[in-house]
Motif scaffolding. Structure first.
Motif, PDB file in Angstrom:
ATOM      1  N   UNK A 137       0.839  -1.198   0.000  1.00 20.05           N
ATOM      2  CA  UNK A 137       0.000   0.000   0.000  1.00 20.05           C
ATOM      3  C   UNK A 137       0.874   1.249   0.000  1.00 20.05           C
ATOM      4  N   UNK A 138       1.900   1.258   0.831  1.00 18.61           N
ATOM      5  CA  UNK A 138       2.774   2.438   0.894  1.00 18.61           C
ATOM      6  C   UNK A 138       3.504   2.637  -0.435  1.00 18.61           C
ATOM      7  N   UNK A 139       3.948   1.560  -1.052  1.00 17.96           N
ATOM      8  CA  UNK A 139       4.628   1.651  -2.347  1.00 17.96           C
ATOM      9  C   UNK A 139       3.664   2.197  -3.408  1.00 17.96           C
ATOM     10  N   UNK A 140       2.405   1.718  -3.381  1.00 15.05           N
ATOM     11  CA  UNK A 140       1.398   2.193  -4.338  1.00 15.05           C
ATOM     12  C   UNK A 140       1.175   3.694  -4.239  1.00 15.05           C
ATOM     13  N   UNK A 141       1.359   4.229  -3.039  1.00 20.49           N
ATOM     14  CA  UNK A 141       1.163   5.664  -2.808  1.00 20.49           C
ATOM     15  C   UNK A 141       2.466   6.457  -2.961  1.00 20.49           C
ATOM     16  N   UNK A 142       3.563   5.762  -3.292  1.00 17.47           N
ATOM     17  CA  UNK A 142       4.832   6.452  -3.515  1.00 17.47           C
ATOM     18  C   UNK A 142       5.665   6.667  -2.266  1.00 17.47           C
ATOM     19  N   UNK A 143       5.485   5.827  -1.258  1.00 15.57           N
ATOM     20  CA  UNK A 143       6.208   5.958   0.009  1.00 15.57           C
ATOM     21  C   UNK A 143       6.985   4.686   0.331  1.00 15.57           C
ATOM     22  N   UNK A 144       8.071   4.880   1.082  1.00 16.86           N
ATOM     23  CA  UNK A 144       8.822   3.768   1.676  1.00 16.86           C
ATOM     24  C   UNK A 144       8.613   3.824   3.182  1.00 16.86           C
ATOM     25  N   UNK A 145       8.590   2.674   3.808  1.00 16.16           N
ATOM     26  CA  UNK A 145       8.464   2.624   5.260  1.00 16.16           C
ATOM     27  C   UNK A 145       9.863   2.521   5.859  1.00 16.16           C
ATOM     28  N   UNK A 146      10.241   3.543   6.606  1.00 16.51           N
ATOM     29  CA  UNK A 146      11.522   3.501   7.330  1.00 16.51           C
ATOM     30  C   UNK A 146      11.334   2.755   8.640  1.00 16.51           C
ATOM     31  N   UNK A 147      10.449   3.275   9.479  1.00 13.60           N
ATOM     32  CA  UNK A 147      10.106   2.591  10.725  1.00 13.60           C
ATOM     33  C   UNK A 147       8.673   2.941  11.096  1.00 13.60           C
ATOM     34  N   UNK A 148       7.859   1.916  11.165  1.00 10.84           N
ATOM     35  CA  UNK A 148       6.447   2.085  11.474  1.00 10.84           C
ATOM     36  C   UNK A 148       6.060   1.077  12.536  1.00 10.84           C
ATOM     37  N   UNK A 149       5.535   1.597  13.644  1.00 11.89           N
ATOM     38  CA  UNK A 149       5.121   0.749  14.758  1.00 11.89           C
ATOM     39  C   UNK A 149       3.620   0.865  14.954  1.00 11.89           C
ATOM     40  N   UNK A 150       2.953  -0.281  14.926  1.00 11.42           N
ATOM     41  CA  UNK A 150       1.548  -0.351  15.278  1.00 11.42           C
ATOM     42  C   UNK A 150       1.492  -0.887  16.696  1.00 11.42           C
TER      43      UNK A 150
END
Length: 137
Positions: free
Chosen positions: A26-39
Motif C-alpha cells: 500500500x505504501x509503495x502504491x502511494x509512492x512511500x517507503x516505510x523507514x520505521x512504522x510501529x503499530x
C-alpha cells in the motif's frame, strides 16, 4: 521496518506476515517507503490517556497516529490502535473484526501519507482509499 506490538493487553494480529506485506505494498502504491512504522495495539483506557496527554482530548478513539517522518516519502511513525474500539466499531458497522482492524491499520497509514478526514469531502476520499486497499488484501 514494520512492527506490531501489544501494550497493555494481550493481542495477536491475524495473518501478521500477510498484513505486513499488504501495508508495505500500500505504501509503495502511494509512492512511500516505510523507514520505521510501529503499530501498537492497546485498550480503550490506554489510548484515552494518550489522547488526553498528547492531544488534550478527553474521549475514546480507535486510532491515534504520531508522524515522526523527517524525509519526504519516507514513513516513520507510531500508530496506536484501541482493540476495544475496533471491536465495538465492527459490531456497530456490522463488519467482521479482522476487516475493521485492517481498515484502521490502513487509515493510520493514510494519515501518515498526508490524507486527512476532518471534513466530509476528505472523509469520503479517505474512505474510498481504505476501500480500495481493503480489496487488495
Amino acid at each position: 521496518m514494520l512492527n506490531f506490538f501489544a501494550e497493555d493487553i494481550p493481542f495477536d494480529l491475524a495473518k501478521p506476515l500477510k498484513t505486513k506485506k499488504w501495508i508495505k505494498n500500500t505504501s509503495i502504491s502511494e509512492g512511500y517507503d516505510i523507514s520505521e512504522l510501529n503499530y501498537i495495539f492497546c485498550s480503550d483506557e490506554y489510548l484515552l490517556e494518550i489522547n488526553k496527554q498528547y492531544l488534550d482530548h478527553d474521549y475514546f478513539t480507535d486510532i491515534i497516529t504520531f508522524d515522526n517522518s523527517e524525509e519526504d516519502n519516507k514513513l516513520e511513525g507510531d500508530i496506536y490502535i484501541s482493540v476495544d474500539r475496533v471491536r465495538e466499531n465492527a459490531e456497530t458497522f456490522q463488519a467482521d473484526f479482522e476487516t475493521e482492524m485492517r481498515r484502521v491499520l490502513i487509515h493510520g497509514l493514510l494519515h501518515l501519507m498526508g490524507y486527512q478526514d476532518d471534513t466530509e469531502s476528505l472523509k469520503k476520499e479517505m474512505r474510498a482509499k481504505e476501500d480500495l486497499y481493503l480489496l487488495q488484501f
